[in-house]
Write an enzyme that holds these catalytic residues in place. Structure first.
Site, mmCIF file in Angstrom:
data_model
loop_
_atom_site.group_PDB
_atom_site.id
_atom_site.type_symbol
_atom_site.label_atom_id
_atom_site.label_comp_id
_atom_site.label_asym_id
_atom_site.label_seq_id
_atom_site.Cartn_x
_atom_site.Cartn_y
_atom_site.Cartn_z
ATOM 1 N N ASP A 99 -8.823 17.446 31.079
ATOM 2 C CA ASP A 99 -9.196 16.087 30.660
ATOM 3 C C ASP A 99 -10.501 16.131 29.878
ATOM 4 O O ASP A 99 -10.706 15.402 28.916
ATOM 5 C CB ASP A 99 -9.415 15.189 31.887
ATOM 6 N N GLU A 104 -11.751 18.604 28.062
ATOM 7 C CA GLU A 104 -11.549 19.099 26.694
ATOM 8 C C GLU A 104 -10.933 18.007 25.819
ATOM 9 O O GLU A 104 -11.303 17.829 24.668
ATOM 10 C CB GLU A 104 -10.629 20.335 26.709
ATOM 11 N N ASP A 164 -11.262 14.787 26.206
ATOM 12 C CA ASP A 164 -12.297 13.793 25.903
ATOM 13 C C ASP A 164 -13.249 14.286 24.823
ATOM 14 O O ASP A 164 -13.701 13.518 23.977
ATOM 15 C CB ASP A 164 -13.090 13.438 27.165
ATOM 16 N N SER A 183 21.293 -9.362 28.055
ATOM 17 C CA SER A 183 21.083 -8.911 29.429
ATOM 18 C C SER A 183 22.377 -8.254 29.906
ATOM 19 O O SER A 183 23.273 -8.022 29.097
ATOM 20 C CB SER A 183 20.653 -10.069 30.319
ATOM 21 N N LEU A 184 22.468 -7.944 31.192
ATOM 22 C CA LEU A 184 23.630 -7.196 31.677
ATOM 23 C C LEU A 184 24.369 -8.008 32.729
ATOM 24 O O LEU A 184 23.770 -8.758 33.498
ATOM 25 C CB LEU A 184 23.161 -5.884 32.312
ATOM 26 N N ARG A 212 11.026 -9.342 25.177
ATOM 27 C CA ARG A 212 12.400 -9.824 25.080
ATOM 28 C C ARG A 212 12.408 -11.331 24.792
ATOM 29 O O ARG A 212 13.254 -11.823 24.060
ATOM 30 C CB ARG A 212 13.121 -9.527 26.397
ATOM 31 N N GLU A 259 12.015 -0.019 28.873
ATOM 32 C CA GLU A 259 11.450 -0.834 29.944
ATOM 33 C C GLU A 259 9.993 -0.431 30.209
ATOM 34 O O GLU A 259 9.710 0.750 30.431
ATOM 35 C CB GLU A 259 12.309 -0.589 31.192
ATOM 36 N N TYR A 267 15.345 3.521 26.640
ATOM 37 C CA TYR A 267 16.757 3.672 26.984
ATOM 38 C C TYR A 267 17.721 3.451 25.824
ATOM 39 O O TYR A 267 18.925 3.583 26.006
ATOM 40 C CB TYR A 267 17.161 2.848 28.210
ATOM 41 N N CYS A 273 -5.840 -28.970 61.932
ATOM 42 C CA CYS A 273 -6.115 -27.712 61.239
ATOM 43 C C CYS A 273 -6.425 -26.614 62.257
ATOM 44 O O CYS A 273 -7.253 -26.822 63.148
ATOM 45 C CB CYS A 273 -7.302 -27.890 60.291
HETATM 46 S S1 IVH Z 1 20.439 -1.597 28.792
HETATM 47 C C1 IVH Z 1 22.357 -4.742 26.245
HETATM 48 N N1 IVH Z 1 19.348 0.162 30.390
HETATM 49 O O1 IVH Z 1 17.800 -4.664 32.603
HETATM 50 C C2 IVH Z 1 21.909 -3.728 27.201
HETATM 51 N N2 IVH Z 1 18.661 -2.086 30.550
HETATM 52 O O2 IVH Z 1 19.615 -7.123 32.937
HETATM 53 C C3 IVH Z 1 20.701 -4.125 27.902
HETATM 54 N N3 IVH Z 1 16.927 -2.487 32.213
HETATM 55 O O3 IVH Z 1 16.741 -6.728 30.011
HETATM 56 C C4 IVH Z 1 19.799 -3.132 28.315
HETATM 57 N N4 IVH Z 1 16.726 -0.404 32.906
HETATM 58 O O4 IVH Z 1 15.148 -4.977 30.766
HETATM 59 C C5 IVH Z 1 19.402 -1.121 30.008
HETATM 60 N N5 IVH Z 1 18.447 1.808 31.766
HETATM 61 C C6 IVH Z 1 18.487 0.537 31.374
HETATM 62 C C7 IVH Z 1 17.679 -0.437 31.951
HETATM 63 C C8 IVH Z 1 17.800 -1.751 31.513
HETATM 64 C C9 IVH Z 1 16.287 -1.652 33.041
HETATM 65 C C10 IVH Z 1 16.697 -3.949 32.142
HETATM 66 C C11 IVH Z 1 16.452 -4.457 30.755
HETATM 67 C C12 IVH Z 1 17.384 -5.616 30.541
HETATM 68 C C13 IVH Z 1 17.861 -5.892 31.927
HETATM 69 C C14 IVH Z 1 19.290 -6.359 31.859
#
Ligand code: IVH
Length: 665
Positions: free
Chosen positions: A32, A34, A36, A81-82, A135, A170, A222, A401
């Site tokens: 560390d 070096e 710095d 989202s998923l 996001r 993430e 990811y 109280c």
């Molecule tokens: S894929 C369209 N991969 O989960 C595909 N998401 O509920 C969306 N997340 O908003 C993302 N780890 O913030 C993906 N290995 C991963 C992930 C991941 C965490 C989060 C991400 C997303 C949320 C979906």
């Protein structure tokens, strides 16, 4: 011979390399110290040769940030989202659906951890990080580039040049850093973050990138949007080659059983991981099949999140205790027979408020199911009725109280039950901790334990008593001593120089946070002016609504409170804003003027324009009246401009404003 430019190039390259080795690979090859030394050499060279400063220099990870709000950016590809599942059966259904929709294909699934953090999109141009966006609502997010530059697992320059690309991943906070942040917050009397995710999200929105850097956020990439790789898995490999940290726990699977086995092994891994995960993500590996399937408005059809259930445990509720907060709110807390959940021993759980307690009919002596979700404080899910002994009585919420025995009052609007006795020792402890906290009076040497001791021993009956403490007596207190007492004395002395707006915030008046306190201090200039002002005048100040105005009036009209303020004045605290306190500019062209900003400005957001008005010596307000001195009218200024014309108020446009700013230096 190599000149400064060559040396800078060399240093930037080698420091970025070391940074990658240290932060991404966790395999440093220099110490560390070096590192710095090299960084310092680079900073010195950059200072003497600013013309050679490079955008990818590690010294640029923490730049300055003048903007107060983050600009909005529309995502070129929406951030979806998923779909969530919680059972192996649903995973089987997902696989069957894929097979139905893509018949006669060999389908492979990439399985990886679902990191419990905050999604981020990062743009690179010619290999350089140019923009990072949250996001947001999935369609548009906030540009938080200066803050993201501080994250050391994110390269500022890609290790391989690519003309233009967008990376998604993430941002998260590791457990150790999270605990350290909360420990510090506790010491400083600030509210604790419920979990690392909230803490990461809050950190990304901080105004000062230097504070962001201290919080040590991390990042796992990811996906690269529009990557030219054939599969998701090779996309992840590419991300690694580019210099990103990609989570190592990942597998390829073809059968649902393999996916379920991976999910089970990850659930088992959870207690040992240094960060939070809330499940696994299963993605169809072939990118061309992904695009064949496409997405719904919210989620891709080719992926699914297979989440872990929150861990639950059964235990006995020994006692329901009551906690009195700084504002007098009395909240019930469950004291439990200690039990192991999600890798930690739990002995307390939150019961939120009296209504929730009654709704769940939780009684002392009950067997209860508790759950540890993403939050540090576990919840009581339900009572196991079959195990209830016959003689248990419903919990009687007291009408006094627990700390001072004065009558409790139900605050209808907020379902809270409050102690309204200003002298209540429990509230006094909370208030004193707030008064001493870092963002308020920042009194070094006055931690939670000492506050408790001083109040329990009746040495402090209000915050002003702190300044009258005989230091010899403090030194005699348990676990104190000369050095700690001297520290406290120095801390108290130093706090006398805090500007008026900090004192106003430190008083802990309900609904008056740091920003409101600053606006009030800017607008009225002193505590005496505030005392004299009517509720109506208060309402004319920006961001001051009726709740704040009423709360402030009630506080200042209370004789006991005013007596404390007088004592603080005697002690030498700043109860008046110093002139020039609000800005750094030497010329203050708007001095004393009441200024309204309307319409859209190109260069500044509304909030930034108001801050600018303050810096220029003016007082920004949102409503236009005869008291307004100046209107700054941007594009589409509308009715305020017409009204200002009618009232004969001076109006300037953005161009004139820019001229004024430049002239003020
Ligand atoms: S894929 C369209 N991969 O989960 C595909 N998401 O509920 C969306 N997340 O908003 C993302 N780890 O913030 C993906 N290995 C991963 C992930 C991941 C965490 C989060 C991400 C997303 C949320 C979906």
């Amino acid at each position: 011979m190599s000149g400064p430019k060559e040396r800078i190039d060399e240093l930037v390259h080698s420091l970025n390399e070391h940074n990658y080795r240290y932060n991404v690979l966790a395999q440093p090859t220099i110490s560390d110290r070096e590192y710095d030394q090299l960084l310092r050499e680079l900073q010195d060279l950059e200072e003497s040769h600013p013309e050679h400063l490079r955008a990818d220099s590690p010294s640029q990870r923490v730049g300055s940030n003048l903007s107060k709000s983050f600009p909005t950016v529309v995502h070129r590809t929406p951030m979806l989202s998923l779909e969530n599942t919680y059972s192996g059966d649903e995973v089987r259904e997902f696989v069957e659906r894929m097979e139905r929709e893509l018949p006669n294909r060999d389908l492979t699934y990439a399985c990886e951890l679902k990191i419990d953090g905050v999604a981020l999109s990062i743009h690179y141009e010619q290999g350089l990080l140019v923009r990072a966006v949250t996001r947001g609502d999935g369609t548009q997010g906030e540009d938080i580039t200066p803050n993201v530059r501080t994250i050391r697992t994110i390269p500022i320059r890609l290790r391989e040049p690519l003309p233009s690309c967008e990376i998604r991943g993430e941002v998260y906070l590791g457990h150790e850093v999270f605990s350290a942040i909360n420990r510090q917050r506790e010491e400083e009397g600030e509210p604790l973050f419920a979990n690392p995710r909230n803490s990461a999200a809050g950190t990304l929105k901080l105004q000062d990138p230097r504070s962001v850097a201290q919080r040590q956020l991390s990042f796992f990439a990811y996906a690269m949007i529009g990557a030219e790789t054939p599969s998701h898995y090779s996309n992840l490999d590419l991300l690694e080659t580019l210099g990103f940290a990609v989570n190592p726990h990942r597998v390829l699977a073809t059968r649902p059983e393999d996916i379920i086995a991976f999910w089970e092994s990850c659930d088992g891994l959870r207690p040992d991981l240094p960060y939070d995960i809330d499940g696994i993500v299963v993605k169809l590996d072939d990118l061309s099949l992904q695009s064949e399937l496409g997405s719904t408005a919210k989620t891709p059809r080719w992926a699914i999140a297979f989440k872990f259930s929150a861990e639950q445990a059964e235990t006995v509720l020994k006692r329901i205790g009551l906690q009195v907060g700084r504002t007098g709110a009395v909240t019930p807390v469950a004291h439990l027979l200690p039990v192991q959940v999600a890798g930690t021993t739990v002995s307390r759980a939150s019961l939120h408020n009296a209504d929730e307690l009654a709704r769940k009919d939780v009684r002392e002596g009950d067997t209860v199911i508790i759950e540890k979700g993403g939050d540090i404080i576990p919840k009581i899910v339900r009572v196991v009725e079959e195990k209830r002994p016959q003689d248990l009585r419903p919990f009687d919420f007291p009408d006094q109280c627990p700390a001072c025995e004065s009558a409790l009052v139900r605050d209808e609007a907020e379902v809270a039950i409050r102690c309204v006795n200003a002298a209540c020792p429990a509230q006094l402890k909370g208030n004193t901790r707030h008064f001493a906290s870092r963002t308020a009076m920042d009194i070094e040497g006055l931690g939670t334990a000492l506050v408790g001791l001083l109040i329990d021993e009746n040495r402090v009956c209000d915050v002003a008593d702190l300044y009258d403490l005989p230091i010899e007596k403090v030194a005699e207190l348990e676990r104190m001593g000369e050095r700690s007492a001297q520290n406290l004395r120095d801390g108290l002395e130093a706090s006398k120089t805090r500007p008026f707006h900090r004192v106003l915030f430190a008083l802990g008046i309900r609904h008056i946070g740091a920003t409101v306190a600053r606006n009030l201090a800017d607008a009225f200039g002193s505590i005496d002016a505030l005392k004299a002002v009517s509720e109506e005048d208060l309402l004319a100040v920006d961001e001051i609504g009726p709740t704040i105005a009423t709360s402030l009036r009630a506080y200042l009209d209370n004789d006991d409170n005013w007596r404390v303020i007088e004592k603080l004045r005697m002690a030498g605290l700043q109860l008046e804003a110093e002139s020039g306190e609000t800005g750094d500019l030497t010329i203050r062209p708007f001095d004393g003027k009441v200024v309204v900003v309307t319409g859209t400005l190109e260069r500044w957001s509304r909030q930034e324009a108001q801050d600018l008005v303050r810096q220029l010596g003016g007082r920004p307000t949102s409503s236009l009246s005869a008291k307004t001195d100046l209107l700054i009218a941007g594009e589409k200024a509308g009715s305020k401009k017409t009204k200002a014309e009618e009232l004969g108020i001076e109006i300037i446009d953005e161009k004139t404003l820019i001229g004024i700013v430049e002239a003020a230096g």
